[in-house]
Write an enzyme that holds these catalytic residues in place. Structure first.
Site, short mmCIF file in Angstrom:
data_model
loop_
_atom_site.label_atom_id
_atom_site.label_comp_id
_atom_site.label_asym_id
_atom_site.label_seq_id
_atom_site.Cartn_x
_atom_site.Cartn_y
_atom_site.Cartn_z
N TYR D 61 -4.72 -88.26 38.05
CA TYR D 61 -6.39 -88.56 37.88
C TYR D 61 -6.47 -90.09 37.38
CZ TYR D 61 -7.23 -83.28 37.83
OH TYR D 61 -7.20 -82.06 38.09
N GLU D 62 -7.54 -90.57 37.88
CA GLU D 62 -7.83 -92.01 37.62
C GLU D 62 -8.01 -92.26 36.44
OE1 GLU D 62 -11.06 -92.38 40.74
OE2 GLU D 62 -12.72 -91.82 39.30
N SER D 63 -8.39 -91.26 35.55
CA SER D 63 -8.68 -91.65 34.20
C SER D 63 -7.45 -91.97 33.39
CB SER D 63 -9.31 -90.31 33.42
OG SER D 63 -8.53 -89.27 33.67
#
Lengths: 261, 282, 282, 261
Positions: D61-63
């Site tokens: 996930y880009e987080s």
């Protein structure tokens, strides 16, 4: 004067020239400063300062530690004690990119194999032919960018005709180039070397020419002795002073630091 | 997923003659056992890459494995010179050694670019120094917004990166902590990678300051207890500072070095890296 | 060393009309209380910078604090649109909003360049998209080694960066863990910085996955318990997903938003950010 | 067909078109793949795949999470459960620079507000004037670089004349541009969108032209229905197949996933 020789004293405690050098270097650091520390003489001086007058000195080592508080002298810049006692441990790219490069560090503390009269530093090769050096030295390490990006640079080095030369064989770390204004012309942001502390005295760049001049001699050292240990025609400041001899407290702190394992 | 291999198998499969090889570990976690295994397998013509080619590369250079060194600081930390490195540069012994010399900031950024899939990195570096004159992998670049001139260095993308870490799990996920140097970048920049670890465990419990490299980003893992000696592995053993002094006496002369090679590297079984290192230690 | 201040004092001293202000926190640790304090102090003409201008900026934009937004994704995560943001862009309400639009990769690298003291960053980005046509802070640059063309974006160096973290000690050293987003970069890129924290403690005990920002790299720290609500603070409280849904009903119409502003922001004492936020929560 | 409508079935269990879409999308993922996951439909599909046939699917996930293994659907890409269950939690710059950009990710899983016949994606503005849009959408987020750097891109999107347009109003994420060869010409390394999964069927780029053609229809869906929900003259593959209806296992896993809090 060699390292092991006792400097002449009166009522002051006996001390070696190396001890005087470390203590003079430690005194140059102020409380609260952020100091990028090379191993060896700079590390001794910075840790001594933290143990004496500057307990909140922030030590930064290129191995990736911010705010190390070692209880003994680290054996290398990557000694485990530096990580264990640090406020933050970070990667090596981060040290250079986020902390050194933007100019967050007040003082870069460097050693030198050769130093010239404009405080350019050589730690790369002795001899004029880079590809066939007389002596191959370790190289640059973090020094070129420490010398470029710290607000000021202090150099700690033992003084001799071999180490203090008219012009370094190789500019590993840029000091003041060929004189006043060279740093600005290159766009370098930090002030460069503002202080050179040796086992004989202290040199500072002349405000007009950036040439290193003798501003201070250590106890028992004569000016001629310093000039004899310098490979160029060393100028002496009209405001020459004499270094205060180490106090008992300073000497004891230094010796405890060096004895601790 | 990383394959779990014996050290000798891993080196045999991953490191080839002529490769560009990076062994990283900034004072901490230096993969000494892997370095000696490369010597034992008599690899040749390697381009060795490393910020601080300390004892581990003094050994490889002295053993004649390298034709080129890409580096930023070549000394025996806290002791002095690397005599085998000096002998190679000054006297081409045992073979000529080409050098490509950078600063730490430059090398670190070259790994960052390599790990990032970029062809180059930008930094404020080398200004006014003599390094760009002798190192053609230092160029200048102009900021397209401000017009400012900065240094550019090309990405490092070694054929193989080798690092040492504290632990891995059975899926090859690697955990390291303490000073982590430029190891993650070296592994991610390389085409293939080998991680030697102190131990392989069932589960990696989180550790403050720890970092995990997923097994799918690593080619092979080898269990090599004390594989960093005389460097150290935080939480496992301390730096053997005496060995660094001892190395000065071994590396100083060709004879003593060759005797060391015979006794401590070539005479040791090739199978067990861990025990080989224990034997090799004085 | 960071100064420990009350939130209202910190915002009064650090945030000025016309400033470029970055509030960061990637879903986790969003500094909502600080955002509402900026509204309460009626700051104007701000250039707001943030990768994900979610509820926190919908509030600031709706309250008329901003003249420009620099961003990469403006939505209510998991719910839908930011209605105040849309109203400002589509209808210039309450004031016109200039936008400077990037991708996440571009914004992240702009902060990295800012934190690194570089004027620009290089990335493989924006290729083939319509963003460069409308955003003049996207240019091209050529690799001096390979000739390859890449994207360049200028550094972000906000006047003020504001983040929320779990803890600080009395010297202002800040500790955060969990998803850390781009917070360190935002603080290091900014001229001034404010960190709101869940609590100020005597000692920061190490936490796996934790990061510490030294107090000397931070301008001010303010203790604001629940200062991230409706975002979350790992180890302290969970994300209030219902609030995000609730916000959709508040933000959708100008009337309901203005009523919310009056009741939940302006009618709340300006001194205690923490209690203000508790009041402001539905 | 609207989202809530039950698709016609025989002996197969009853399911909605959205359920069929999620299940078809999940099936597209293979065991061991590294998948960069956007929130919403992509996240549902990726988590379903992990719960059914691809338990070792690596979710990124880009987080800043590598290898998240959430036990329920995350409410946002920054849901705490993603960090708590990840193999590694890293900074946002690191996700994009060290993991996405070098091409380490097999599949980028994206949604879209508008998609055109060359699989270009718009999530920025509806309307032809960027400065005065009819509808302001959230913008790019991570999508442009996900679409550029992943080895392949799968798009999951509900199909309608509004969303499936001849040409997107704004290219937020580059698909195949104006046809075959455009990606190569721009130096893009990934293959771009190779699969578009909708609530009606599956589209793939034609190997010769890169135009999206209908290759698969979901159970109970007729080709004309798909053409009617497409804003261009949709071509149909001569090898058109019909999606297998969801199995009991798939449906149960999906419903459990969506029910878990």
């Amino acid at each position: 004067m060699t390292t092991g020789t006792k400097a002449p004293t009166r009522t002051e405690p006996a001390f070696t020239a190396d001890e005087m050098m470390s203590i003079a270097a430690a005194r140059a650091l102020s409380a609260g400063q952020r100091c990028f520390v090379g191993i060896g003489l700079p590390s001794t001086a910075a840790n001594l300062a933290r143990r004496t007058h500057a307990p909140d000195l922030v030590l930064i080592y290129e191995s990736g530690t911010l705010g190390s508080k070692p209880g003994r002298l680290p054996a290398s810049i990557g000694d485990g004690i530096l990580a264990e006692t640090a406020d933050a441990v970070i990667s090596v790219p981060e040290v250079f990119n986020y902390w050194l490069q933007p100019g967050r560090i007040d003082v870069g503390f460097l050693g030198a194999a050769q130093l010239d009269k404009f405080a350019n530093i050589n730690t790369t090769v002795i001899g004029s032919d880079y590809t066939r050096p007389k002596v191959r030295l370790p190289g640059a390490g973090g020094a070129p960018e420490i010398a470029a990006s710290c607000r000021e640079v202090y150099v700690v080095v033992r003084q001799s005709r071999r180490s203090f030369v008219e012009r370094v064989d190789f500019v590993t770390s840029f000091g003041h180039g060929r004189g006043k204004g060279d740093r600005e012309q290159l766009g370098l942001r930090g002030a460069g070397p503002t202080l050179v502390i040796t086992d004989l005295g202290v040199l500072r760049p002349d405000p007009d020419t950036a040439e290193l001049v003798l501003t201070q001699v250590h106890p028992g050292v004569e000016v001629e002795q310093v000039r004899a240990a310098t490979g160029w025609d060393l100028q002496v400041s009209p405001e020459l002073t004499r270094t205060l001899a180490p106090t008992e407290t300073e000497l004891q702190a230094l010796r405890e630091l060096k004895a601790a394992k | 997923m990383a394959e779990i291999l014996a050290l000798s198998d891993a080196v045999a499969r991953l490191v080839r003659d002529g490769d560009t090889v990076a062994l990283e570990g900034f004072t901490h976690l230096i993969p000494h056992a892997a370095g000696q295994e490369i010597i034992r397998q008599r690899r040749r013509d390697l381009t060795l890459v490393r910020m601080t080619p300390d004892i581990v590369y003094d050994q490889l250079i002295g053993a004649g494995c390298a034709r080129k060194l890409v580096f930023s600081w070549g000394g025996n930390p806290g002791v002095g010179s690397l005599h085998r490195f000096r002998d190679a540069v000054q006297n081409s012994w045992p073979v000529p050694l080409e050098i490509e010399e950078h600063s730490h900031a430059g090398m670190a950024n070259r790994y960052v670019a390599g790990a990032s899939g970029l062809p180059f990195a930008v930094l404020r570096g080398y200004t006014g120094t003599d390094l760009p004159e002798h190192t053609d992998t230092i160029k200048q670049i102009t900021c397209p917004f401000t017009g400012e001139r900065l240094a550019a260095v090309p990405a490092l993308n070694p054929d193989v990166a080798i690092i040492h870490a504290q632990r891995a799990d059975r899926a090859g996920n690697v955990q390291l902590w303490g000073l982590v140097g430029v190891q993650k970048e070296a592994v991610l920049a390389a085409r293939r990678s080998l991680v030697t670890v102190e131990e392989i465990v069932d589960e990696l419990t989180p550790v403050p300051g720890g970092m995990v490299l997923p097994g799918w980003a690593v080619t092979a893992v080898a269990e090599v207890p004390r594989g960093a000696h005389p460097s150290y592995a935080q939480g496992y053993y301390e730096r053997d500072n005496e060995y660094y002094e001892y190395w000065d006496s071994i590396g100083r002369e060709r004879d003593s070095f060759e005797q060391w090679l015979d006794e401590k590297v070539f005479s040791v079984a090739e199978t067990a890296g861990g025990s080989a290192v224990k034997e090799a230690a004085k």
